[in-house]
Scaffold this motif. Structure first.
Motif, PDB file in Angstrom:
ATOM      1  N   ILE A   1       0.843  -1.211   0.000  1.00 50.38           N
ATOM      2  CA  ILE A   1       0.000   0.000   0.000  1.00 50.38           C
ATOM      3  C   ILE A   1       0.871   1.251   0.000  1.00 50.38           C
ATOM      4  N   ALA A   2       1.936   1.233   0.822  1.00 49.40           N
ATOM      5  CA  ALA A   2       2.848   2.387   0.883  1.00 49.40           C
ATOM      6  C   ALA A   2       3.538   2.611  -0.458  1.00 49.40           C
ATOM      7  N   GLU A   3       3.905   1.515  -1.126  1.00 47.02           N
ATOM      8  CA  GLU A   3       4.546   1.637  -2.437  1.00 47.02           C
ATOM      9  C   GLU A   3       3.600   2.273  -3.450  1.00 47.02           C
ATOM     10  N   CYS A   4       2.333   1.886  -3.433  1.00 52.05           N
ATOM     11  CA  CYS A   4       1.349   2.458  -4.365  1.00 52.05           C
ATOM     12  C   CYS A   4       1.179   3.955  -4.126  1.00 52.05           C
ATOM     13  N   ILE A   5       1.082   4.344  -2.842  1.00 51.07           N
ATOM     14  CA  ILE A   5       0.941   5.765  -2.518  1.00 51.07           C
ATOM     15  C   ILE A   5       2.193   6.539  -2.936  1.00 51.07           C
ATOM     16  N   LEU A   6       3.355   5.958  -2.649  1.00 55.71           N
ATOM     17  CA  LEU A   6       4.619   6.616  -2.991  1.00 55.71           C
ATOM     18  C   LEU A   6       4.766   6.777  -4.502  1.00 55.71           C
ATOM     19  N   ILE A   7       4.397   5.752  -5.247  1.00 57.00           N
ATOM     20  CA  ILE A   7       4.473   5.824  -6.712  1.00 57.00           C
ATOM     21  C   ILE A   7       3.546   6.908  -7.242  1.00 57.00           C
ATOM     22  N   GLY A   8       2.310   6.974  -6.692  1.00 58.05           N
ATOM     23  CA  GLY A   8       1.377   8.013  -7.114  1.00 58.05           C
ATOM     24  C   GLY A   8       1.918   9.414  -6.872  1.00 58.05           C
ATOM     25  N   LEU A   9       2.492   9.628  -5.687  1.00 57.57           N
ATOM     26  CA  LEU A   9       3.063  10.949  -5.377  1.00 57.57           C
ATOM     27  C   LEU A   9       4.249  11.272  -6.287  1.00 57.57           C
ATOM     28  N   LEU A  10       5.082  10.269  -6.559  1.00 58.27           N
ATOM     29  CA  LEU A  10       6.238  10.498  -7.444  1.00 58.27           C
ATOM     30  C   LEU A  10       5.791  10.834  -8.864  1.00 58.27           C
ATOM     31  N   VAL A  11       4.726  10.180  -9.338  1.00 54.89           N
ATOM     32  CA  VAL A  11       4.218  10.481 -10.685  1.00 54.89           C
ATOM     33  C   VAL A  11       3.683  11.907 -10.749  1.00 54.89           C
TER      34      VAL A  11
END
Length: 361
Positions: A29-39
Motif C-alpha cells: 500500500i505504501a509503495e502504491c501511494i509513494l508511486i502516485g506521489l512520485l508520478v
C-alpha cells in the motif's frame, strides 16, 4: 554487458526497507501511494521543463530570446505562470453541466497517469512490467478523447463543442495510423511487453535493422502522434483564430492548467513510446562487434539514454509547430484517410513479408 547504473538500486533499497519495517501488505500500500506521489511530482516538473523548452525552442527558430527576465535566463518564468494559474479563480459558466465540466480535466490527467505504468524509464525501472504494455498504452490513451468531448459538451459553449467534435474526429482517425505503425513494430519483436521490445534491440535499434518498413512506420507514427496530441499543424481542436481556445474555452485557473499540462505530458508519452519502439528505449547505442565502442556506450546510464532519445523526439514535434502552417479540417482528415492509412496498411503487409522470410537482422 549493459551498465547497472540506474534507478534499480534505489527501487530495491526502498522496497526492502518497507518490507522489513511494515510487512508485505502495508509495504505494498505504501509503495502504491509513494508511486502516485512520485508520478504527480514528475508531471509537475516535466510540465515546467517542457513549457520552458517550448518557449526557448520557438524563440531560437524565430530568432528571438524567449523568457529571460524571471529568474536566471528565464528559468522561473514557467513557475511564475504556474503560481498565477493556481491563484486564479476557476469559473463555471451558466448552463454548464457542473459535474462533467469539473470532471473532464481530472479525467484527462488520470488517463495520462495510467499510461505511465508500463513505460520503462531505465533498465529494470518501471511501475509495472505488464506483458501487454503496448496494447495497454493504446487502450488507455483513448480515454483522453472522452475527457475532451466531455469538456466541450458540458461547457455549454458552441466554440468548445466544435473544438471537442473536431478533436474527437481527429484523434479517433489518427489512432488508426498510429496503431498500425505500432503493430508493424510489434511484428518484429513478436511481443507486446515493453521490456521484451527493448531487449530485442540489444544488437541494434529497430530503426536501423528493421529496413525501410521501420523507417516508414516511424514517420507515420510521428505524424499521427502529433495529430493525436493536438499539436500544430494539427491543432484544429483549439484553433485560436477560429474557436477562441477550442474545447477548453470556458476553463480557467487550475482546471485550464490541467488541460495545458496534459497536452505536454501526452507529448512526452508518445515520444517515449516512439523511443521504445524504434530507438531501443533505455538500450545504449551499439555497433556490431565494436567491443571498445560498445563498452564506452554502456557507461552512460540507461535513464540518460531513454530521456535523451525522448527529448530529441519532443524537439522534433516542437520543430513541426514552427515549420508547417495549420491545416484545414478537410485537409487533416484527407491526409489520414487517403494517404497515411493506406500507406500504413501497405507498410504492414511489407513488414509481414520481411518477418515471414526472416530478412531482418
Amino acid at each position: 554487458m549493459l551498465n547497472t547504473i540506474s534507478f534499480e538500486a534505489i527501487k530495491t533499497a526502498v522496497q526492502q526497507w518497507l518490507n522489513m519495517h511494515w510487512g508485505p501488505h502495508l509495504a505494498f500500500i505504501a509503495e502504491c501511494i509513494l508511486i502516485g506521489l512520485l508520478v504527480i511530482v514528475f508531471f509537475a516538473v516535466l510540465g515546467l521543463l517542457l513549457v520552458f523548452m517550448e518557449r526557448k525552442v520557438s524563440a531560437v527558430m524565430q530568432i528571438r530570446l524567449g523568457p529571460n527576465r524571471v529568474g536566471p535566463k528565464g528559468w522561473l518564468q514557467t513557475s511564475a505562470d504556474t503560481l498565477k494559474l493556481m491563484l486564479k479563480e476557476g469559473l463555471t459558466p451558466d448552463g454548464a453541466d457542473k459535474f462533467l465540466f469539473n470532471l473532464a480535466p481530472f479525467l484527462i490527467m488520470i488517463a495520462a497517469m495510467l499510461i505511465m505504468v508500463p513505460i520503462a524509464f531505465a533498465r529494470n525501472f518501471q511501475i509495472w512490467d505488464i506483458n501487454i504494455g503496448v496494447l495497454y498504452i493504446s487502450s488507455i490513451a483513448s480515454i483522453s478523447v472522452i475527457a475532451i468531448l466531455m469538456a466541450g459538451w458540458s461547457s455549454n459553449n458552441k466554440y468548445a463543442l466544435l473544438g471537442a467534435m473536431r478533436s474527437g474526429a481527429q484523434i479517433i482517425s489518427y489512432e488508426l495510423s498510429a496503431g498500425v505503425a505500432v503493430i508493424t513494430m510489434v511484428m518484429l519483436t513478436q511481443s507486446l511487453s515493453i521490456q521484451d521490445i527493448i531487449l530485442s534491440q540489444q544488437n541494434g535499434w529497430w530503426i536501423f535493422k528493421g529496413h525501410i518498413p521501420a523507417i516508414i512506420a516511424f514517420i507515420i507514427f510521428m505524424i499521427a502522434a502529433t495529430a493525436e496530441t493536438n499539436r500544430a499543424p494539427f491543432d484544429l481542436a483549439e484553433a485560436e483564430s477560429e474557436l477562441t481556445a477550442g474545447f477548453h474555452t470556458e476553463y480557467s485557473g487550475m482546471k485550464f492548467a490541467l488541460f495545458f499540462l496534459a497536452e505536454y505530458i501526452n507529448v512526452f508519452i508518445v515520444c517515449a513510446v516512439a523511443a521504445i519502439l524504434f530507438f531501443g528505449g533505455w538500450m545504449p547505442f551499439h555497433i556490431g562487434n565494436w567491443e571498445g565502442f560498445n563498452h564506452i556506450m554502456d557507461y552512460i546510464p540507461s535513464s540518460i539514454w531513454f530521456l535523451g532519445k525522448t527529448f530529441c523526439l519532443i524537439f522534433l514535434i516542437m520543430w513541426f509547430r514552427w515549420t508547417f502552417p495549420r491545416l484545414r479540417i478537410d485537409q487533416l482528415l484527407n491526409l489520414e484517410w487517403k494517404y497515411l492509412l493506406p500507406i500504413s496498411l501497405a507498410n504492414l503487409l511489407l513488414m509481414t513479408i520481411i518477418v515471414v522470410l526472416k530478412w531482418y537482422l
